[in-house]
Design a protein around this motif. Structure first.
Motif, PDB file in Angstrom:
ATOM      1  N   ILE A  95       0.741  -1.235  -0.031  1.00 21.24           N
ATOM      2  CA  ILE A  95      -0.084   0.056   0.101  1.00 21.24           C
ATOM      3  C   ILE A  95       0.704   1.154   0.103  1.00 21.24           C
ATOM      4  CG2 ILE A  95      -1.893   1.483   1.435  1.00 21.24           C
ATOM      5  CD1 ILE A  95      -2.623  -1.311   2.631  1.00 21.24           C
ATOM      6  N   LYS A  96       1.898   1.114   0.810  1.00 15.95           N
ATOM      7  CA  LYS A  96       2.945   2.157   0.785  1.00 15.95           C
ATOM      8  C   LYS A  96       4.222   1.520   0.691  1.00 15.95           C
ATOM      9  CE  LYS A  96       3.772   5.692   4.297  1.00 15.95           C
ATOM     10  NZ  LYS A  96       3.523   6.124   5.838  1.00 15.95           N
ATOM     11  N   PHE A  97       5.082   2.193  -0.299  1.00 16.42           N
ATOM     12  CA  PHE A  97       6.581   2.079  -0.391  1.00 16.42           C
ATOM     13  C   PHE A  97       7.147   3.095  -0.533  1.00 16.42           C
ATOM     14  CE2 PHE A  97       8.730  -1.762  -2.172  1.00 16.42           C
ATOM     15  CZ  PHE A  97      10.193  -1.157  -2.332  1.00 16.42           C
ATOM     16  N   GLU A  98       7.874   3.251   0.306  1.00 13.43           N
ATOM     17  CA  GLU A  98       8.856   4.661   0.302  1.00 13.43           C
ATOM     18  C   GLU A  98      10.390   4.400   0.620  1.00 13.43           C
ATOM     19  OE1 GLU A  98       5.534   7.619   2.479  1.00 13.43           O
ATOM     20  OE2 GLU A  98       7.182   6.949   3.796  1.00 13.43           O
ATOM     21  N   ILE A  99      11.174   4.999   0.027  1.00  9.62           N
ATOM     22  CA  ILE A  99      12.522   5.050   0.103  1.00  9.62           C
ATOM     23  C   ILE A  99      13.007   6.445   0.500  1.00  9.62           C
ATOM     24  CG2 ILE A  99      14.718   4.515  -0.716  1.00  9.62           C
ATOM     25  CD1 ILE A  99      13.359   2.406  -2.661  1.00  9.62           C
TER      26      ILE A  99
END
Ligand code: SF4
Ligand code: SF4
Length: 147
Positions: A95-99
């Motif tokens: 749902i959420k993918f952050e770098i």
């Protein structure tokens, strides 16, 4: 300063040594190939193996990622944050993918660990920003790939 009295006068005066040094400098200035470039007007061709900005691979708009959490687990900088979810067409997806790109050290461990070939590092190396940047899923889904 110790003076070697047995050394020839010319070397004790350093004039010859200074001239020799200047000769080497002049030779390098006039005949050596430049190693610097006028960036950004000029660009270098870097290796295809260069590890740059990340992206998430997607097929027909569906990301390859199954939110298995392997990449945040292996990431030494702890800069990947994923929240998993379910949807009818996919058992598990992020749902959420952050770098957090400022923390990333571009080691490539996330790419190595991914069993779905979902997270990739492109050869894009120009990422200068005036503020802190966290790449979210939408930004990461932009295909930057040549791999
Ligand atoms: S390249 Fe390395 S530091 Fe950057 S996100 Fe992947 S595992 Fe983490
Ligand atoms: S390792 Fe690959 S499949 Fe697993 S969460 Fe990371 S990108 Fe997704």
């Amino acid at each position: 300063m110790l003076v070697d009295r047995k050394a020839p006068v010319t070397s004790r005066l350093y004039v010859v040594e200074i001239l020799k040094g200047l000769l080497i400098t002049m030779k390098n200035m006039l005949f050596s190939r430049n190693v610097t470039i006028q960036y950004p007007e000029e660009r270098r061709n870097y290796s295809d193996r260069l590890r740059g900005l990340h992206y998430i691979k997607a097929v027909n708009g569906v990301e390859n990622c199954t939110a298995c959490m392997l990449c945040p687990t292996v990431c030494p900088a702890e800069c990947i944050h994923i929240e998993a979810g379910e949807r009818p067409d996919k058992e598990k997806f992020p749902i959420k993918f952050e770098i957090d790109i400022l923390r990333c050290c571009f080691c490539g461990m996330c790419e190595e660990a991914c069993p779905k070939d979902a997270i990739k590092l492109s050869t894009i190396y120009e990422m200068s920003q005036s503020k802190r940047v966290v790449y979210d899923k939408e930004m990461l889904l932009v295909q930057r790939g040549n791999r």
